[in-house]
Design a protein around this motif. Sequence first.
Motif, PDB file in Angstrom:
ATOM      1  N   GLU A  18       0.833  -1.213   0.000  1.00  0.00           N
ATOM      2  CA  GLU A  18       0.000   0.000   0.000  1.00  0.00           C
ATOM      3  C   GLU A  18       0.863   1.256   0.000  1.00  0.00           C
ATOM      4  N   ASN A  19       2.127   1.125   0.367  1.00  0.00           N
ATOM      5  CA  ASN A  19       3.065   2.237   0.396  1.00  0.00           C
ATOM      6  C   ASN A  19       3.736   2.319  -0.985  1.00  0.00           C
ATOM      7  N   PRO A  20       3.541   3.425  -1.725  1.00  0.00           N
ATOM      8  CA  PRO A  20       4.084   3.509  -3.092  1.00  0.00           C
ATOM      9  C   PRO A  20       5.591   3.289  -3.186  1.00  0.00           C
ATOM     10  N   ARG A  21       6.367   3.823  -2.246  1.00  0.00           N
ATOM     11  CA  ARG A  21       7.825   3.631  -2.286  1.00  0.00           C
ATOM     12  C   ARG A  21       8.203   2.178  -2.073  1.00  0.00           C
ATOM     13  N   GLN A  22       7.550   1.537  -1.108  1.00  0.00           N
ATOM     14  CA  GLN A  22       7.850   0.133  -0.842  1.00  0.00           C
ATOM     15  C   GLN A  22       7.398  -0.752  -2.000  1.00  0.00           C
ATOM     16  N   ARG A  23       6.251  -0.421  -2.588  1.00  0.00           N
ATOM     17  CA  ARG A  23       5.764  -1.187  -3.734  1.00  0.00           C
ATOM     18  C   ARG A  23       6.762  -1.081  -4.895  1.00  0.00           C
ATOM     19  N   MET A  24       7.288   0.118  -5.128  1.00  0.00           N
ATOM     20  CA  MET A  24       8.285   0.309  -6.181  1.00  0.00           C
ATOM     21  C   MET A  24       9.537  -0.517  -5.882  1.00  0.00           C
ATOM     22  N   GLY A  25       9.959  -0.535  -4.618  1.00  0.00           N
ATOM     23  CA  GLY A  25      11.111  -1.334  -4.222  1.00  0.00           C
ATOM     24  C   GLY A  25      10.882  -2.819  -4.417  1.00  0.00           C
ATOM     25  N   LEU A  26       9.694  -3.285  -4.099  1.00  0.00           N
ATOM     26  CA  LEU A  26       9.341  -4.686  -4.289  1.00  0.00           C
ATOM     27  C   LEU A  26       9.411  -5.053  -5.766  1.00  0.00           C
ATOM     28  N   TYR A  27       8.813  -4.238  -6.624  1.00  0.00           N
ATOM     29  CA  TYR A  27       8.812  -4.520  -8.056  1.00  0.00           C
ATOM     30  C   TYR A  27      10.232  -4.511  -8.603  1.00  0.00           C
TER      31      TYR A  27
END
Length: 82
Positions: A18-27
């Motif tokens: 749900e956190n955009p920065r963390q989602r970007m890091g995951l991807y």
Amino acid sequence: MDLPLHVAWSGMTSYDVENPRQRMGLYRAVLHEGLRDDLPQYLHRDLLVQMWPVLRGLVGRTVRAVSEEAFPQLAARARAAV
């Protein structure tokens, strides 16, 4: 979402999608380190296409080329964002 160690071997293993920065890091981690079977398990196609204009600048040239060759919609999305 928790990533296995073969994907997240050098850092964070748990991500708040749900956190955009963390989602970007995951991807980014999955694209860089994931195996072929990891991609559909950890990446959502529509989100990947949506995030690609930013994400493509964060991944290396090889990952970018392989991804855009395998998924032409990523290259089209990147061109549309320019």
